[in-house]
Design an enzyme around this catalytic site. Structure first.
Site, mmCIF file in Angstrom:
data_model
loop_
_atom_site.group_PDB
_atom_site.id
_atom_site.type_symbol
_atom_site.label_atom_id
_atom_site.label_comp_id
_atom_site.label_asym_id
_atom_site.label_seq_id
_atom_site.Cartn_x
_atom_site.Cartn_y
_atom_site.Cartn_z
ATOM 1 N N SER A 139 0.875 -1.179 0.000
ATOM 2 C CA SER A 139 0.000 0.000 0.000
ATOM 3 C C SER A 139 0.911 1.227 0.000
ATOM 4 O O SER A 139 2.079 1.125 0.401
ATOM 5 C CB SER A 139 -0.847 -0.003 1.276
ATOM 6 O OG SER A 139 -1.507 1.232 1.450
ATOM 7 N N TYR A 152 -2.307 -1.132 10.419
ATOM 8 C CA TYR A 152 -2.270 -1.479 8.985
ATOM 9 C C TYR A 152 -0.960 -0.993 8.368
ATOM 10 O O TYR A 152 -0.269 -1.743 7.662
ATOM 11 C CB TYR A 152 -3.475 -0.823 8.313
ATOM 12 C CG TYR A 152 -3.587 -1.054 6.821
ATOM 13 C CD1 TYR A 152 -3.815 -2.333 6.304
ATOM 14 C CD2 TYR A 152 -3.507 0.015 5.927
ATOM 15 C CE1 TYR A 152 -3.950 -2.525 4.935
ATOM 16 C CE2 TYR A 152 -3.648 -0.176 4.565
ATOM 17 C CZ TYR A 152 -3.872 -1.450 4.065
ATOM 18 O OH TYR A 152 -4.009 -1.645 2.714
#
Ligand SMILES: NC(=O)c1ccc[n+]([C@@H]2O[C@H](COP(=O)([O-])OP(=O)(O)OC[C@H]3O[C@@H](n4cnc5c(N)ncnc54)[C@H](OP(=O)(O)O)[C@@H]3O)[C@@H](O)[C@H]2O)c1
Length: 262
Positions: A139, A152
């Site tokens: 990401s 995350y």
């Protein structure tokens, strides 16, 4: 691009980015292994990939002891594994101080340890073939932290450390490592994201809703994989954050702190 007859194993293939990657690889001639927990959705994606050959292989990234058996099932069907796409994962939407430690651990378990364990189970086959590629869907948050995503971001940053090291160790083996860093892509990622007590958010973020269509992401991603790229950033203007953090970290810190994009 020609992935004719190449065996491509995709985790998180039941929805979103994984589904779009499966369809794109199928269009380019690959044979597929589709993994995730939701068998009915995997079967739906498999049917959508026809006439490409597909193997639906249910797998829970939290169940590492099952992985050697899963590798054996793929080899029994296809005899080889050319590309492993480590795409399955979960996100988070909660302030760090309001997030139970169990939730931090869950994100690391699925996004990091699950991915690492499956890779360790698959790469020896690629080395014995003298050829293969491990793809990791990280990401932009694997490159910089943003509000509401502490666990995350940590799990995605950890992937960069592991897979950058692995790439160097595999250099002479014919096995490559590609890390893909998506920006906002229009999927159910925020709907499925964990909140501070571990329950799913169940709502779509505005930024995610305005993100890249998954099919557009998948076309760009598969091209980068075909080119053997080490690391790519795929998204809209949010990808500029990588450069801003690198070359103007003070400015970036002010900007990202104010952004509070959930
Ligand atoms: N969409 C974005 O804006 C965005 C941005 C940056 C990075 N990413 C990354 O892209 C990847 C795919 O996410 P997405 O956007 O496509 O969201 P998604 O639609 O929620 O897909 C997540 C996938 O991961 C699978 N998964 C979740 N937990 C799993 C487990 N325990 N075991 C096996 N599979 C599991 C799910 O399958 P099952 O439910 O069937 O298990 C699902 O197919 C993730 O790694 C995510 O972090 C997405």
């Amino acid at each position: 691009m020609n992935f004719s007859k190449q065996v491509v194993w995709i985790t998180g293939a039941s929805s979103g980015i994984g589904e779009a990657l499966a369809r794109e690889f199928a269009r380019n001639g690959a044979r597929l292994v589709l993994s995730g927990r939701n068998t009915a959705e995997l079967a739906r994606v498999g049917a959508a990939c026809a006439p490409a050959e597909t193997l639906v292989l249910p797998l829970d990234l939290g169940d590492a002891p099952s992985f050697p058996g899963k590798v054996a099932e793929v080899l029994a069907r296809y005899g080889r594994i050319d590309i492993l796409v480590n795409n399955g994962g979960i996100s988070q939407r909660s302030l760090a101080l309001e997030t139970a430690l169990d939730v931090d651990r869950r994100l690391m378990e699925i996004n990091y340890f699950g991915t690492v364990a499956l890779t360790k189970a698959v790469v020896p086959t690629m080395i014995s073939q003298g050829r293969g590629r491990v793809v990791v869907v990280s990401s932009l948050v694997g490159k910089f932290g943003t509000p509401y995503r502490s666990a995350y971001a940590a799990s995605k940053h950890a992937l960069h450390g592991f897979f950058d090291s692995l790439r160097t160790e595999l250099e002479a083996t014919g096995v490559g490592v590609s890390i893909l860093c998506p920006g906002f892509v229009r999927t159910g990622i925020s709907v499925n994201a964990l909140t501070g007590d571990g329950t799913p958010l169940r709502t779509m973020d505005e930024a995610t809703a305005k993100g890249l269509p998954p099919a557009v992401f998948a076309r760009r991603a598969v091209r980068a994989i075909a080119q053997g790229r080490n690391e790519v950033y795929i998204g809209g203007r949010e990808t500029w954050g990588v450069l801003l953090k690198r070359f103007a970290p003070g400015l970036f810190a002010k900007f990202v702190g104010r952004a509070k994009v959930r």
